[in-house]
Enzyme design. Structure first.
Site, PDB file in Angstrom:
ATOM      1  N   ARG A 187     -15.489 -19.861 -27.984  1.00 37.66           N
ATOM      2  CA  ARG A 187     -16.729 -19.090 -27.982  1.00 37.66           C
ATOM      3  C   ARG A 187     -16.888 -18.314 -26.683  1.00 37.66           C
ATOM      4  O   ARG A 187     -16.614 -18.832 -25.603  1.00 37.66           O
ATOM      5  CB  ARG A 187     -17.922 -20.044 -28.157  1.00 37.66           C
ATOM      6  CG  ARG A 187     -19.272 -19.351 -28.312  1.00 37.66           C
ATOM      7  CD  ARG A 187     -20.404 -20.349 -28.205  1.00 37.66           C
ATOM      8  NE  ARG A 187     -20.523 -20.879 -26.850  1.00 37.66           N
ATOM      9  CZ  ARG A 187     -21.375 -21.844 -26.497  1.00 37.66           C
ATOM     10  NH1 ARG A 187     -22.165 -22.390 -27.398  1.00 37.66           N
ATOM     11  NH2 ARG A 187     -21.430 -22.253 -25.237  1.00 37.66           N
ATOM     12  N   ASP A 203     -28.101 -20.841 -27.944  1.00 36.95           N
ATOM     13  CA  ASP A 203     -27.230 -21.110 -26.802  1.00 36.95           C
ATOM     14  C   ASP A 203     -27.919 -20.845 -25.464  1.00 36.95           C
ATOM     15  O   ASP A 203     -28.601 -19.833 -25.289  1.00 36.95           O
ATOM     16  CB  ASP A 203     -25.971 -20.240 -26.885  1.00 36.95           C
ATOM     17  CG  ASP A 203     -25.082 -20.635 -28.059  1.00 36.95           C
ATOM     18  OD1 ASP A 203     -25.007 -21.830 -28.375  1.00 36.95           O
ATOM     19  OD2 ASP A 203     -24.471 -19.732 -28.657  1.00 36.95           O
ATOM     20  N   HIS A 220     -30.262 -25.336 -32.304  1.00 33.85           N
ATOM     21  CA  HIS A 220     -30.444 -24.809 -30.954  1.00 33.85           C
ATOM     22  C   HIS A 220     -30.077 -23.335 -30.921  1.00 33.85           C
ATOM     23  O   HIS A 220     -29.481 -22.802 -31.861  1.00 33.85           O
ATOM     24  CB  HIS A 220     -29.572 -25.576 -29.958  1.00 33.85           C
ATOM     25  CG  HIS A 220     -28.095 -25.347 -30.146  1.00 33.85           C
ATOM     26  ND1 HIS A 220     -27.388 -25.896 -31.184  1.00 33.85           N
ATOM     27  CD2 HIS A 220     -27.210 -24.602 -29.433  1.00 33.85           C
ATOM     28  CE1 HIS A 220     -26.120 -25.519 -31.113  1.00 33.85           C
ATOM     29  NE2 HIS A 220     -25.988 -24.717 -30.070  1.00 33.85           N
ATOM     30  N   HIS A 274     -28.814 -22.131 -34.487  1.00 32.42           N
ATOM     31  CA  HIS A 274     -27.685 -22.571 -35.294  1.00 32.42           C
ATOM     32  C   HIS A 274     -27.419 -24.045 -35.066  1.00 32.42           C
ATOM     33  O   HIS A 274     -27.889 -24.650 -34.098  1.00 32.42           O
ATOM     34  CB  HIS A 274     -26.436 -21.739 -34.983  1.00 32.42           C
ATOM     35  CG  HIS A 274     -26.010 -21.768 -33.556  1.00 32.42           C
ATOM     36  ND1 HIS A 274     -26.628 -21.013 -32.572  1.00 32.42           N
ATOM     37  CD2 HIS A 274     -25.037 -22.459 -32.904  1.00 32.42           C
ATOM     38  CE1 HIS A 274     -26.058 -21.230 -31.410  1.00 32.42           C
ATOM     39  NE2 HIS A 274     -25.086 -22.117 -31.572  1.00 32.42           N
TER      40      HIS A 274
END
Length: 330
Positions: free
Chosen positions: A305, A135, A133, A291
């Site tokens: 994150r 983000d 995917h 990623h």
């Protein structure tokens, strides 16, 4: 290991770095190279601009054993976008199902094997390739840069892989490229709404852009996107969130998306795999890369994150591919 080209490193050429693969990933292996020091350096804006440019070109950049704090992580993410031209209305993303705690605010997403957003739609006994995917592409104004610092790791396993959308585009035939350019696709993150309901929490609003609001987590974006920093074309669909190509029938869309998802997941030579050490940091460009985590461990794996909001995705028909600009063999 090949050295990163000085023309891409700019002011970062003062630090030891090497490319992890020919098409994606650059690493700064020396722990004396600290992102926190970039923020306070006399030439801070130049260092951060060159870092953002390097990430946009190389897809993902890795730093070892970092002391950067959460507050500094947020400043760095925002400055990277600002210094490379993101809209003034774009700030840091508040994930729809991230809530403030005594330790963390809504702009910090905990990426944890214990639960939360990283496990919200994970299915048991599914192929690992389903995890690819980029983000928050379900937002009308999605991410430019993301910064992840891993502080808790299993004794073995838990690597993360990234794949280059530039190289994925360049691997397509000219006829298929022309067919995809100008098409749009619907991205859907409404499984997070169901997750929020199950957890008894509200969906966050005002998520880093005036356009990222409400509880319908869907958006329509171009299938081929131009990265505004590099000017390169990239495939902009991903297995995690892209559900339908708008201009095609459902059957046609399923066939095309399945091909593109497999094209990204099965071409290991447009990917880079990173084995984390404690307090390593990865910075990547969500506009042109994908990623996936590797769920091959049984201990706790956790990091923090920060996701920066960029611009509305667009396709510029005058833009060129990475290989075309760099005059690389197709």
């Amino acid at each position: 290991m090949s050295p990163a080209p000085t023309t891409l490193l700019g002011s970062l050429a003062a630090f030891t770095a090497y490319d992890k693969t020919p098409v994606i990933g650059t690493r700064f292996p020396d722990a004396s190279t600290q992102l926190s020091a970039f923020l306070t350096a006399p030439n801070a804006d130049k260092l951060i601009h060159d870092l953002a440019t390097l990430v946009a070109h190389r897809g993902v950049v890795f730093f070892s054993a970092q002391d950067i704090t959460l507050a500094q992580q947020k400043v760095l993410a925002q400055r990277m976008g600002e210094l490379t031209g993101k809209p003034a209305s774009s700030s840091l993303h508040k994930h729809p199902v991230t809530v403030a705690t005594a330790e963390l605010d809504e702009e910090i997403s905990v990426i944890s094997s214990k639960g939360g957003i990283a496990r919200a739609d994970v299915k048991d006994r599914a192929r690992a390739s389903t995890g690819w995917h980029a983000d928050i592409t379900f937002e009308p104004v999605p991410s430019d840069y993301a910064i992840l610092k891993m502080h808790t790791l299993p004794s073995v396993g838990g690597d993360t892989l990234w794949a280059s959308g530039y190289e994925a585009y360049d691997r397509l035939s000219p006829t298929f490229k022309a067919f995809l350019e100008g098409l749009t696709a619907r991205h859907d993150g409404n499984f997070f709404v169901k997750f929020a309901e199950a957890q008894g929490i509200s969906v966050q609003d005002n998520r880093g852009s005036p356009e990222n609001t409400g509880t319908d987590l869907t958006a329509v974006h171009p299938v081929i996107r131009t990265n505004p920093v590099t000017g390169f074309k990239s495939i902009f669909v991903n297995k995690g969130f892209t559900k339908r190509i708008v201009e095609l029938s459902e059957d046609e869309s399923d066939l095309v998306l399945d091909y593109l998802f497999r094209h990204i997941a099965e071409n290991h030579d447009l990917q880079v795999r990173y084995r984390w050490n404690k307090n390593d940091v990865a910075i990547w460009d969500n506009r042109s890369n994908y990623h996936t985590a590797t769920h091959d461990y049984f201990e706790v794996r956790e990091g923090n994150r920060v996701v920066s909001i960029g611009e509305r995705p667009y396709f510029d028909p005058k833009s060129k591919s990475r290989r075309e600009v760099l005059q690389l063999k197709a």
